[in-house]
Design a protein around this motif. Structure first.
Motif, short mmCIF file in Angstrom:
data_model
loop_
_atom_site.label_atom_id
_atom_site.label_comp_id
_atom_site.label_asym_id
_atom_site.label_seq_id
_atom_site.Cartn_x
_atom_site.Cartn_y
_atom_site.Cartn_z
N VAL A 152 0.68 -1.34 -0.19
CA VAL A 152 -0.04 -0.08 -0.09
C VAL A 152 1.20 1.34 0.15
O VAL A 152 1.63 1.42 0.73
N ALA A 167 -5.18 6.33 -1.23
CA ALA A 167 -3.93 5.25 -1.00
C ALA A 167 -4.47 4.04 -1.92
O ALA A 167 -5.07 4.17 -3.11
N SER A 195 -9.40 -0.85 6.84
CA SER A 195 -8.32 -1.34 6.38
C SER A 195 -8.38 -2.70 5.55
O SER A 195 -9.82 -3.30 5.52
N GLU A 207 0.24 -0.40 5.62
CA GLU A 207 -0.95 0.05 6.42
C GLU A 207 -0.21 1.47 7.58
O GLU A 207 -0.48 2.58 7.71
N PHE A 218 -6.58 3.59 8.43
CA PHE A 218 -7.56 2.33 7.97
C PHE A 218 -7.62 2.24 9.36
O PHE A 218 -7.44 1.06 10.11
N HIS A 221 -7.29 -1.36 11.27
CA HIS A 221 -6.67 -2.27 11.63
C HIS A 221 -6.00 -2.95 12.71
O HIS A 221 -6.40 -1.94 13.81
#
Lengths: 266, 448
Positions: A152, A167, A195, A207, A218, A221
């Motif tokens: 990412v 992103a 996420s 991330e 995110f 996450h």
């Protein structure tokens, strides 16, 4: 170059740094319709990075200095890759259409999502609230089977109003030997993107890095903490309004300003 | 940042700590062991690194141990973060190479390759790159693969006490670096590849030098197999350590030798070829044990495959004397017909005479190209290459200007290091070192 001249250039440049602080958001008050879950989608167009063109003026990054060199009148048209029309691919890339069709079939709410085909690479612009489901389909469906997440990466487009933070997710299908790119955008005032770690555990550190560098949160996450910068670091260094920093360097009597204050030809 | 009034290297006395904090230096640890034994607490959290000879640079491992077993392991990274990606946004596209070559300092040419291929894709000149430039790139990358694998094997050997493996590993690597110095002018951080080709042609004696190097390698590489392959200590340290099966690798984004040691023949040189790799004859090696020993064997064997490719490159380059090594587009190409001076750096006297003595337009053009650079059409590209550690890809974004708008590197060390808890937890603390070494992380690439 004499000291005077160097000083002169330096002053002219520092008055108006080339990539200096960008006004973050003039009226965030109008954003109260957005909530943390990202219920309201930032519109893709107009103002997105898809197929827009900008006109830049001037040269050497000097503005408002009474520059009479004539370069201030230069204009430069920039065209971002436009949204692709069907068929997206041909020959070796005929699978572009198969992937997009299958994805829309599995996730009908996507509708006709913006697709960019540029230099033989397929980019799908996914609305953020659908990212988690899309990722799951992409990994689990036998016809798609993007089982591997390369990473990412974040990009900050300060002029892409309401979609400043992007992103960018690169996926690989080892089964079909294909690569695609997902691009998800969120506004700076509400920097939330779901996420994909529940689907792609490989995205964990990527991330975290994107949070660290761009401040994209995110959601979902398992442990979104800074990864490269110290835990107590203020700000997000890869944003365009975050200064590079640096000190003047003296060389043979002339003073050379730090890189972010030098002339720019962008 | 907040002002630090205390010693930044010791634990903050005011910070809440769970249990007793010991600060262990280089002295005798008996006092710590005795004190801990007296407390009768078996759960210990050990900070291994960031300065520790066995953690491959400034990597910090936070290990929760129960006796000698690791119950939980986490990585602390970022100690070598230098903001290379941010810096690249303030330099021209050509200068960007000088920065990205410094990320993973053991594989400089792979970062350069991935970056240049990405820029070339955005410029839409992929098909215009001269054949000779691609062959030189392949040869240099394969030489670099050998030098990187040698360091991995050498440091991995050192960490388990096999010092001879370390000394001979660095001996052979130095031979490769000599070849790099001859060709690029520098042992490391070459900035040799450029968008459009390579910075200068091979010097006259380069191919002979590379041929001698290949002969040297063929003579000396078998020593590693003789030292290690059936060495009982070596096998007992490496076999079944750092086990990671295929599904774990795919889930955690592992590529390179660790992925191939799990049995999948995923190698971008074969699967998604670049720089003309599809025209070379070589094999992709796999192993089935998915452990540190398998990764060692793969690295060892891959060096022979690299030698095969290098020989084919030399053969091709011998027929290409005098061919261009830079794209035929004066708006992009920096002068590449350089003669190497005694200091190893190139210069082109013909070009100098032309711009300084013959043509003012040429001088203006040269000045603009070097100071301003060239504009790259807006868009983004991602061209991954198979680095010695796995998939290395540069995500290049241009906004149509003369500088990268964003350059992000998907570094294989960074991705592979995520697997550290998976390979370390549940094992012995001494095996952590072997397991981490088998992933071959290089912190310059991890932290960038």
């Amino acid at each position: 170059m004499s000291d005077d001249k160097a000083e002169n250039i330096k002053n002219r440049v520092t008055e108006e740094p080339v990539d200096g602080p960008v006004d973050p958001d003039p009226n965030p008050a109008e954003r109260d319709d957005l909530d943390a879950s990202g219920a309201v989608e930032p519109a893709i167009a107009p103002g997105g990075r898809v197929g827009i063109s900008e006109v830049r003026t001037g040269q050497f990054g000097v503005r408002g200095s009474g520059d009479t060199s004539g370069y201030g009148g230069l204009t430069h048209q920039v065209e971002w890759p436009a949204a692709a029309r069907r068929p997206y691919g041909e020959g070796d890339t005929a699978w572009f259409d198969d992937v997009v069709d299958r994805l829309i079939e599995l996730q009908p709410t996507l509708g006709e999502l913006p697709v960019v085909v540029h230099r033989g690479e397929l980019t799908l612009h996914i609305p953020r609230k659908q990212l988690a489901e899309v990722a799951k389909h992409l990994r689990d469906d036998a016809a798609l089977r993007f089982e591997f997440c390369s990473g990412v990466s974040g990009v900050h487009y300060p002029h892409d109003t309401d979609r400043e933070l992007h992103a960018v997710i690169h996926l690989v299908s080892m089964t079909h030997n294909r690569r695609i790119r997902l691009e998800v955008a969120c506004p700076e005032s509400d920097p939330h993107i779901p996420s994909i770690v529940p689907t792609y555990p490989a995205a964990d550190w990527h991330e975290r890095e994107t949070w660290d560098m761009f401040g994209i949160i995110f959601d979902g996450h398992p442990g979104l903490t800074r990864i490269l910068m110290p835990d107590d670091w203020p700000g997000h260094p890869q944003r365009k309004d975050y200064p590079l920093g640096g000190v003047d360097v003296e060389y043979k009597g002339a003073t050379i300003p730090p890189p972010d204050q030098r002339r720019s030809y962008n | 940042m907040s002002a630090t009034t205390h010693d930044p290297y010791s634990a903050d006395p005011s910070a809440p700590a769970e249990g007793t904090v010991y600060t262990a230096g280089g002295a005798d640890w008996d006092a710590i062991a005795d004190a801990q034994a007296e407390r009768g607490d078996e759960r210990i959290v050990v900070n291994m690194g960031p300065q520790h000879p066995s953690t491959h640079g400034v990597l910090r491992l936070v290990l929760e141990i129960d006796g000698e077993s690791v119950t939980e392991a986490r990585c602390g990274i970022g100690y070598l973060h230098t903001g290379i990606e941010k810096n690249m946004e303030y330099r021209s596209w050509t200068q960007g190479v000088t920065f990205c070559t410094r990320m993973d300092y053991l594989t400089p040419l792979y970062q350069e390759a991935s970056y240049c291929l990405g820029v070339e894709r955005l410029l839409d000149i992929e098909d215009d790159i001269p054949e000779k430039a691609s062959v030189i790139r392949v040869m240099m990358m394969e030489l670099n693969r050998i030098s990187s694998h040698l360091v991995c094997i050498a440091t991995g050997g050192m960490e388990i006490g096999a010092l001879t493996v370390m000394t001979i590993g660095f001996r052979e690597r130095e031979k490769v670096l000599d070849a790099f110095e001859l060709i690029t002018g520098l042992r490391m951080n070459h900035a040799y590849f450029r968008p459009g080709g390579v910075s200068q042609d091979l010097p006259d004696n380069a191919l002979d030098h590379v041929k001698d190097l290949v002969a040297w390698m063929k003579k000396h590489l078998p020593e590693y197999a003789a030292f290690c392959n059936e060495n009982p200590i070596f096998k007992r340290r490496l076999c079944d350590v750092g086990y990671m099966d295929l599904s774990t690798c795919l889930a955690l984004g592992i590529t390179g030798p660790p992925l191939r040691s799990a049995g999948l023949d995923w190698d971008l040189r074969k699967k998604q070829p670049y720089c003309g790799y599809e025209t070379y004859d070589f094999d992709v090696l796999t192993h089935s044990d998915a452990d540190a020993y398998g990764r060692f064997i793969i690295r060892l064997e891959e060096m022979y495959e690299s030698l095969k490719i290098i020989e084919q490159c030399v053969e091709r380059l011998e027929k290409m004397k005098g061919d261009p090594v830079m794209v035929d587009d004066p708006k992009i190409a920096w002068p590449a017909q350089l003669a190497l001076g005694p200091d190893g750096m190139g210069n082109s006297h013909d070009h100098l005479r032309h711009i300084m003595g013959e043509s003012m337009e040429a001088l203006i053009h040269h000045f603009k190209l070097v100071t301003e650079g060239f504009k790259v059409p807006a868009g983004q590209a991602y061209v991954p290459v198979e680095s010695p550690r796995g998939e290395l890809g540069a995500h290049i974004v241009s906004d149509g200007g003369t500088r990268p708008f964003r350059a992000h590197f998907r570094d294989p060390s960074f991705a592979n290091l995520q697997a550290m808890p998976a390979v370390a937890e549940g094992g012995m603390i001494a095996d952590v070192v072997v397991a981490v070494a088998s992933l071959d992380p290089v912190m310059g690439g991890v932290d960038r």
